[in-house]
Design a protein around this motif. Structure first.
Motif, PDB file in Angstrom:
ATOM      1  N   MET A   1       0.826  -1.209   0.000  1.00  0.00           N
ATOM      2  CA  MET A   1       0.000   0.000   0.000  1.00  0.00           C
ATOM      3  C   MET A   1       0.863   1.262   0.000  1.00  0.00           C
ATOM      4  SD  MET A   1      -3.040   1.130  -0.147  1.00  0.00           S
ATOM      5  CE  MET A   1      -3.985   2.606   0.146  1.00  0.00           C
ATOM      6  N   SER A   2       1.983   1.206   0.765  1.00  0.00           N
ATOM      7  CA  SER A   2       2.856   2.370   0.840  1.00  0.00           C
ATOM      8  C   SER A   2       3.447   2.706  -0.515  1.00  0.00           C
ATOM      9  CB  SER A   2       3.979   2.138   1.859  1.00  0.00           C
ATOM     10  OG  SER A   2       4.799   1.051   1.463  1.00  0.00           O
TER      11      SER A   2
ATOM     12  N   VAL B   1       0.710   4.576  -2.491  1.00  0.00           N
ATOM     13  CA  VAL B   1       0.568   5.941  -1.960  1.00  0.00           C
ATOM     14  C   VAL B   1       1.761   6.797  -2.369  1.00  0.00           C
ATOM     15  CG1 VAL B   1       0.480   7.324   0.148  1.00  0.00           C
ATOM     16  CG2 VAL B   1      -0.860   5.220  -0.020  1.00  0.00           C
ATOM     17  N   GLY B   2       2.949   6.216  -2.259  1.00  0.00           N
ATOM     18  CA  GLY B   2       4.162   6.946  -2.606  1.00  0.00           C
ATOM     19  C   GLY B   2       4.207   7.341  -4.071  1.00  0.00           C
TER      20      GLY B   2
ATOM     21  N   ALA C   1       1.621   7.588  -6.093  1.00  0.00           N
ATOM     22  CA  ALA C   1       0.554   8.557  -6.353  1.00  0.00           C
ATOM     23  C   ALA C   1       0.999   9.957  -5.927  1.00  0.00           C
ATOM     24  CB  ALA C   1      -0.715   8.157  -5.606  1.00  0.00           C
ATOM     25  N   ALA C   2       1.679  10.039  -4.792  1.00  0.00           N
ATOM     26  CA  ALA C   2       2.196  11.329  -4.326  1.00  0.00           C
ATOM     27  C   ALA C   2       3.241  11.871  -5.297  1.00  0.00           C
ATOM     28  CB  ALA C   2       2.802  11.180  -2.935  1.00  0.00           C
TER      29      ALA C   2
ATOM     30  N   SER D   1       3.030  16.818  -1.067  1.00  0.00           N
ATOM     31  CA  SER D   1       3.001  15.476  -1.652  1.00  0.00           C
ATOM     32  C   SER D   1       4.403  14.862  -1.675  1.00  0.00           C
ATOM     33  CB  SER D   1       2.436  15.537  -3.072  1.00  0.00           C
ATOM     34  OG  SER D   1       1.100  15.998  -3.066  1.00  0.00           O
TER      35      SER D   1
ATOM     36  N   VAL E   1       5.048  13.245   1.547  1.00  0.00           N
ATOM     37  CA  VAL E   1       4.354  11.946   1.603  1.00  0.00           C
ATOM     38  C   VAL E   1       5.135  10.896   0.818  1.00  0.00           C
ATOM     39  CG1 VAL E   1       2.246  10.714   0.966  1.00  0.00           C
ATOM     40  CG2 VAL E   1       2.101  13.026   1.910  1.00  0.00           C
TER      41      VAL E   1
ATOM     42  N   ASN F   1       6.951   7.274   2.164  1.00  0.00           N
ATOM     43  CA  ASN F   1       6.506   5.972   1.674  1.00  0.00           C
ATOM     44  C   ASN F   1       7.499   5.285   0.743  1.00  0.00           C
ATOM     45  OD1 ASN F   1       3.421   5.453   2.438  1.00  0.00           O
ATOM     46  ND2 ASN F   1       3.689   7.646   2.111  1.00  0.00           N
TER      47      ASN F   1
END
Length: 347
Positions: A1-2, A5-6, A8-9, A280, A283, A287
């Motif tokens: 998941m990280s 998220v990473g 996407a950021a 972002s 973030v 991640n």
């Protein structure tokens, strides 16, 4: 998941970083100090909103140093863009930014802990592709289009009024003197570009160390483990430094600074873009680690800025330039993908 998220950021950061100068590009920003100060007010606003969302965490003065480094580097951005064009300027300083940030995360510079990726050969190969892409980008023949008269004069251009002067040219004018004058103008333009190139490298290094104080506090256990908790402190450092630079500029200009009222709203929008993009970035670092996030976020904006330069500002034209740009973007995107995969992919 990280990882999701990473990445996407990274996408949000790259898109906004690559577009942040678009709102101000069509207006004359003069020396850039007023435009940067306007941007800093928007950045501080984003920082306060993030601070409130995070529940008003502690203030970290050390994080302000990173903001100060970024501000000093960014003070050179508009002069660089006026001389090299938006795409060229961003591509050059982001290459230096990429190397500085990657080395800091990979080898643990500035008192931080080294965070090597899971697949080092893939990470190195991806970084090499990113650098090669940056070198190829530098071969572009970009023709910067400045927003106003003053910026054009700084580039050695002939004012439109003089170029269209109805007064006939005297036939007894010394043509050799005219040619010498043109040669001098060309030489001055070349020196301007060399100066802007060096300035871009310096700015890139300053951009690359902006996270060092935050990473130091996280690694030494003297602050929060959540990068977003440092956003307000980081942004407050940007605002204070921008204000100090602008006041110093006003003093230097004897209270006659270059201020274009038309730059206020575009400058504020640019600041909002940057503030969200940098949040972002925090973030992404949390991640993915800097060794992965920096090559992606620092190089992809150059591709986006190039698209703006071609499709909107028309700074890059010609079949040869399009081929160079296509090759450079392909290599850079492949390199960024390899760096991203090196986080988890091992063999």
């Amino acid at each position: 998941m990280s990882l999701v998220v990473g990445l996407a950021a990274c996408g949000v950061s790259a898109g906004l970083f690559g577009s942040m100068f678009v709102p101000v590009r069509k207006y004359d920003a003069g020396d850039g100090f007023f435009a940067q100060w306007v941007m800093s007010t928007a950045i501080l606003f984003v920082g306060f909103v993030m601070h409130a969302i995070k529940g008003f965490p502690a203030f970290y003065p050390l994080a302000m140093i990173g903001g100060a480094c970024w501000t000093i580097g960014n003070a050179c951005a508009i002069p660089i863009i006026n001389r090299l064009g938006m795409a060229m300027g961003i591509l050059i300083w982001n290459t230096a930014n990429c190397l500085t940030g990657w080395a800091s995360g990979r080898f643990g510079l500035f008192g931080t802990i080294a965070r090597p990726p899971a697949n080092e050969p893939l990470n190195y190969a991806g970084l090499l592709c990113v650098i090669v892409g940056g070198v190829i980008f530098s071969r572009l023949d970009s023709k910067p289009k400045n927003g106003g008269r003053k910026a054009s004069l700084e580039m050695g251009d002939i004012p439109e009024k003089e170029a269209l002067n109805d007064t006939p040219k005297e036939f007894d004018e010394d043509e050799s003197a005219e040619m010498a004058k043109q040669d001098t103008t060309i030489a001055a333009g070349s020196k301007d570009r060399i100066f802007a190139f060096i300035l871009s490298l310096i700015s890139g290094v300053l951009y690359g160390v902006t996270f060092a104080p935050v990473n130091y506090m996280i690694d030494q256990g003297i602050g929060s483990k959540d990068g977003l908790d440092y956003v307000f402190s980081h942004y407050f450092g940007i605002f204070l430094t921008s204000t100090a630079l602008f006041l110093g500029y006003c003093i230097y200009k004897r209270n006659d600074p270059w201020i274009n009222p038309q730059i206020v709203l575009p400058g504020y929008v640019s600041g909002l873009f940057w503030g969200i993009a940098q949040s972002s970035f925090f973030v992404a670092n949390d991640n993915l680690s800097q060794a992965v996030s920096f090559p992606i976020i620092t190089m992809l904006p150059g591709c986006i800025a190039s698209a703006w330069s071609i499709l909107y500002f028309r700074e890059i034209t010609g079949h040869r330039n399009f081929i160079i740009l296509a090759v450079a973007m392909t290599i850079t995107l492949c390199g960024a993908a390899m760096v991203g995969l090196s986080k988890t992919l091992s063999f």
